[in-house]
Write a protein that holds these residues in place. Structure first.
Motif, mmCIF file in Angstrom:
data_model
loop_
_atom_site.group_PDB
_atom_site.id
_atom_site.type_symbol
_atom_site.label_atom_id
_atom_site.label_comp_id
_atom_site.label_asym_id
_atom_site.label_seq_id
_atom_site.Cartn_x
_atom_site.Cartn_y
_atom_site.Cartn_z
ATOM 1 N N ALA A 1 0.863 -1.481 -0.239
ATOM 2 C CA ALA A 1 -0.196 0.525 -0.473
ATOM 3 C C ALA A 1 1.060 1.001 -0.167
ATOM 4 C CB ALA A 1 -1.145 -0.023 1.091
ATOM 5 N N THR A 2 1.955 1.334 1.042
ATOM 6 C CA THR A 2 2.888 1.601 0.397
ATOM 7 C C THR A 2 3.660 2.120 -0.325
ATOM 8 O OG1 THR A 2 3.096 2.214 2.927
ATOM 9 C CG2 THR A 2 5.260 3.448 1.783
ATOM 10 N N SER A 3 3.711 1.683 -1.205
ATOM 11 C CA SER A 3 4.546 1.834 -2.342
ATOM 12 C C SER A 3 3.033 2.391 -3.017
ATOM 13 C CB SER A 3 4.892 0.647 -3.271
ATOM 14 O OG SER A 3 5.132 -0.394 -2.412
ATOM 15 N N VAL A 4 1.947 2.011 -3.533
ATOM 16 C CA VAL A 4 0.993 2.251 -4.916
ATOM 17 C C VAL A 4 0.630 4.040 -3.687
ATOM 18 C CG1 VAL A 4 -1.872 2.656 -4.899
ATOM 19 C CG2 VAL A 4 -0.385 0.157 -4.502
ATOM 20 N N MET A 5 1.191 4.622 -2.940
ATOM 21 C CA MET A 5 0.947 5.539 -2.265
ATOM 22 C C MET A 5 2.141 6.584 -2.986
ATOM 23 S SD MET A 5 -2.246 5.383 -1.111
ATOM 24 C CE MET A 5 -2.185 7.060 -0.906
ATOM 25 N N GLN A 6 2.550 5.843 -3.239
ATOM 26 C CA GLN A 6 3.860 6.992 -3.705
ATOM 27 C C GLN A 6 3.864 6.966 -4.924
ATOM 28 O OE1 GLN A 6 7.489 4.280 -2.827
ATOM 29 N NE2 GLN A 6 7.950 5.339 -0.954
ATOM 30 N N SER B 1 -4.022 6.056 -9.764
ATOM 31 C CA SER B 1 -4.899 7.071 -9.024
ATOM 32 C C SER B 1 -5.643 5.915 -8.275
ATOM 33 C CB SER B 1 -5.804 7.553 -9.888
ATOM 34 O OG SER B 1 -7.188 8.167 -9.141
ATOM 35 N N LEU B 2 -6.259 6.328 -6.843
ATOM 36 C CA LEU B 2 -7.215 5.540 -6.257
ATOM 37 C C LEU B 2 -8.383 4.665 -7.321
ATOM 38 C CD1 LEU B 2 -5.833 6.519 -2.678
ATOM 39 C CD2 LEU B 2 -5.120 3.943 -3.718
ATOM 40 N N ILE C 1 -14.518 -1.759 -10.069
ATOM 41 C CA ILE C 1 -13.913 -1.985 -9.584
ATOM 42 C C ILE C 1 -12.682 -1.534 -9.324
ATOM 43 C CG2 ILE C 1 -12.355 -4.157 -8.267
ATOM 44 C CD1 ILE C 1 -14.666 -5.852 -9.365
ATOM 45 N N THR C 2 -11.971 -0.442 -8.155
ATOM 46 C CA THR C 2 -10.777 0.245 -8.217
ATOM 47 C C THR C 2 -9.913 -0.414 -7.540
ATOM 48 O OG1 THR C 2 -11.479 1.631 -6.218
ATOM 49 C CG2 THR C 2 -12.472 2.201 -8.461
ATOM 50 N N LEU C 3 -8.633 0.627 -8.039
ATOM 51 C CA LEU C 3 -7.320 0.489 -7.037
ATOM 52 C C LEU C 3 -7.615 0.403 -5.181
ATOM 53 C CD1 LEU C 3 -3.767 -0.276 -6.987
ATOM 54 C CD2 LEU C 3 -4.016 1.895 -7.566
ATOM 55 N N ASN D 1 -2.016 -9.572 -3.981
ATOM 56 C CA ASN D 1 -1.045 -10.373 -5.159
ATOM 57 C C ASN D 1 -1.482 -9.178 -6.802
ATOM 58 O OD1 ASN D 1 0.417 -11.290 -3.457
ATOM 59 N ND2 ASN D 1 -0.510 -13.559 -3.775
ATOM 60 N N MET D 2 -2.653 -8.807 -6.512
ATOM 61 C CA MET D 2 -2.709 -8.200 -7.752
ATOM 62 C C MET D 2 -2.494 -6.697 -7.774
ATOM 63 S SD MET D 2 -6.537 -9.057 -8.208
ATOM 64 C CE MET D 2 -7.540 -8.379 -9.581
ATOM 65 N N THR D 3 -2.297 -6.117 -6.549
ATOM 66 C CA THR D 3 -2.304 -4.935 -6.398
ATOM 67 C C THR D 3 -0.487 -4.779 -6.419
ATOM 68 O OG1 THR D 3 -3.270 -4.339 -4.864
ATOM 69 C CG2 THR D 3 -1.338 -3.140 -4.587
#
Length: 378
Positions: free
Chosen positions: A84-89, A97-98, A120-122, A173-175
Motif C-alpha cells: 500500500a505504501t508503494s502504491v501511495m508513492q 490513481s486510487l 472495481i478500483t485500486l 497480489n494483484m496490487t
C-alpha cells in the motif's frame, strides 16, 4: 549547579526506571513462554518516537540455535502495508490513481459478474472492499483471469464492489502486479529501492537476495500432538519460477500480500515512518496526506484503511493503527499510536494458535506486557 544536579538525578532515575521495566517485561515474557507453547519471540518497542527496546526470546532453530534480535522473519500480512505504501508513492507521482479501473491496470477484465457495469478500483483492492475473494486461490493471478480459469466467477462475492468487506489476499497480489507494471521495476526490487533503502532497513521479498543464515525458522504448532513442525515453505527461494518470470503477472511469486522478511527492530523502524505520517528517522518516503489516507478506515464496520487498520481490542481501550500477520505457523503484530508516538512489534516464529479478542493470544499477551512495563504512563 543545582540545575545540572537535577538533570543528572533525572537521567539516573530514568535509566533505573527503564532498566526495571525491561527486566520486568523480560521476566513476564519468559514466564509466558514457560506456560504456553512458544518457539521464539522477536520484539521491539518504540516510545516517544524512538526505538527504546528490542529483545529476542526462545529458539531460532529448535534445540540448536537461540533467537537473536538481528534475525529476520517472514512477517506475513503486515507485508500488505509495504504494498500500500508503494502504491501511495506512485499515486503521488501521478503514475496511478486510487480510483483507477483495475481492469485497465491489470490488462484483463476484473468485473464482478453479478455487477458487470460497476468498476472495481485500486482503492477497493487495498481496502478489501472489491468484492473479490480467495476461493480460487491467490498464489497466481490465473485465479481471477477469465482467459485462464473457467471458474473465475467464483472469485467474486454476491455483493457489489464497494458495498461490503472481505479480507482478500488475492487483491494484494494483484496490487503487487500493478506496482510492477506502472513503476517499471520488478515488485521486490521496487520495495527494496523505494522503501527499505531510504529507511536503511535490511529485508526484502526475494529469499535469494537475503542472508539465509539470518532466517528464523518457522514452525507450526499442533495442539493435538503438542508438537512443533518445521515449515520450510516459508522461505522457499522459488528460483525456477523467478527464472521464468513474466513481468507484471508472475508477481505473486514474491507474495506482495505476505512475503516480506525483516527483523523485529527494523520493522519497528518502518513503523516509526507510519507513526510520523510518512517520515522515517532520516527521510520522508510518502506525504503526510498519503499516510493519513492509509490510516483512515474505508469501512466503519471493519476499520480497515489501505494496508493498515484501527483497533482498540489489542490493548483494551487504546486505539492503535497497524496490522497482524499469520502464515506457516508464524504470528506477527505491528501496532502504533501516531498521537502518543509509541508502538510495539511482536513476531513469533511458532506458538499456540489460540485466539482472544481477535488476536493470537501469545502475541496479544506479549504486546500487553511490553505496553504495561515499558510504555504505559506510571
Amino acid at each position: 549547579m543545582k540545575k545540572n544536579l537535577f538533570i543528572f538525578l533525572f537521567l539516573v532515575f530514568s535509566i533505573q526506571t527503564s532498566t526495571q521495566g525491561q527486566n520486568a517485561a523480560e521476566s513476564k515474557i519468559k514466564s509466558l513462554m514457560e506456560t504456553t507453547p512458544v518457539m521464539g519471540l522477536g520484539v521491539a518497542v518504540v516510545k516517544g518516537g524512538n526505538l527504546v527496546y528490542q529483545g529476542a526470546f526462545g529458539w531460532k532453530e529448535e534445540g540448536k540455535e537461540m533467537l537473536e534480535t538481528t534475525d529476520i522473519f517472514r512477517i506475513a500480512s503486515i507485508s500488505k502495508s509495504f504494498s500500500a505504501t508503494s502504491v501511495m508513492q506512485l499515486v503521488e507521482k501521478k503514475v496511478l490513481s486510487l480510483d483507477d479501473d483495475v481492469s485497465e491496470l491489470m490488462g484483463f477484465g476484473v468485473r464482478n459478474p453479478k455487477f458487470p457495469d460497476q468498476v472495481i478500483t485500486l482503492r477497493m483492492l487495498l481496502s478489501h472492499t472489491s468484492s473479490i475473494n480467495d476461493s480460487e486461490g491467490y498464489f497466481t493471478l490465473d485465479a481471477i483471469n477469465p482467459s485462464k480459469n473457467p471458474n473465475w466467477e467464483k472469485a467474486y462475492n454476491d455483493y457489489a464492489p464497494g458495498e461490503g468487506y472481505q479480507y482478500c489476499n488475492l487483491a494484494y497480489n494483484m496490487t503487487g502486479a500493478i506496482i510492477e507494471k506502472y513503476s517499471g521495476e520488478r515488485f521486490d526490487q521496487y520495495v527494496r529501492g523505494h522503501i527499505l533503502a531510504p529507511l536503511e532497513l535490511y529485508g526484502g521479498y526475494n529469499v535469494s537476495e537475503l542472508d539465509a543464515a539470518s532466517f528464523a525458522s518457522i514452525y507450526a504448532y499442533d495442539p493435538d500432538s503438542a508438537k512443533f513442525t518445521l515449515s520450510p515453505a516459508a522461505y522457499a527461494p522459488r528460483v525456477e519460477e523467478i527464472a521464468n518470470y513474466q513481468f507484471g503477472y508472475s508477481t505473486p511469486i514474491f507474495s506482495p500480500t505476505g512475503g516480506m522478511k525483516i527483523s523485529a527492530p527494523d520493522l519497528a523502524r518502518y513503523m516509526i515512518m507510519h507513526m510520523n505520517y510518512g517520515k522515517g528517522e532520516n527521510e520522508r518516503i510518502i506525504s503526510k496526506k498519503s499516510s493519513q489516507i492509509m490510516q483512515t478506515p474505508i469501512s466503519s464496520d471493519e476499520n480497515y484503511g489501505l494496508g493498515l487498520w484501527k483497533t482498540d481490542k489489542l490493548i483494551a481501550g487504546t486505539e492503535l493503527v497497524g496490522h497482524t500477520g499469520s502464515a506457516y505457523g508464524l504470528y506477527s503484530a505491528m501496532f502504533f499510536d501516531p498521537k502518543e508516538k509509541f508502538g510495539i512489534v511482536v513476531i513469533s516464529n511458532g506458538c499456540a494458535p489460540a485466539y482472544e479478542d481477535g488476536f493470537n493470544a501469545v502475541i496479544r499477551q506479549t504486546v500487553n506486557i511490553l505496553y504495561e512495563e515499558l510504555i504505559k504512563p506510571q
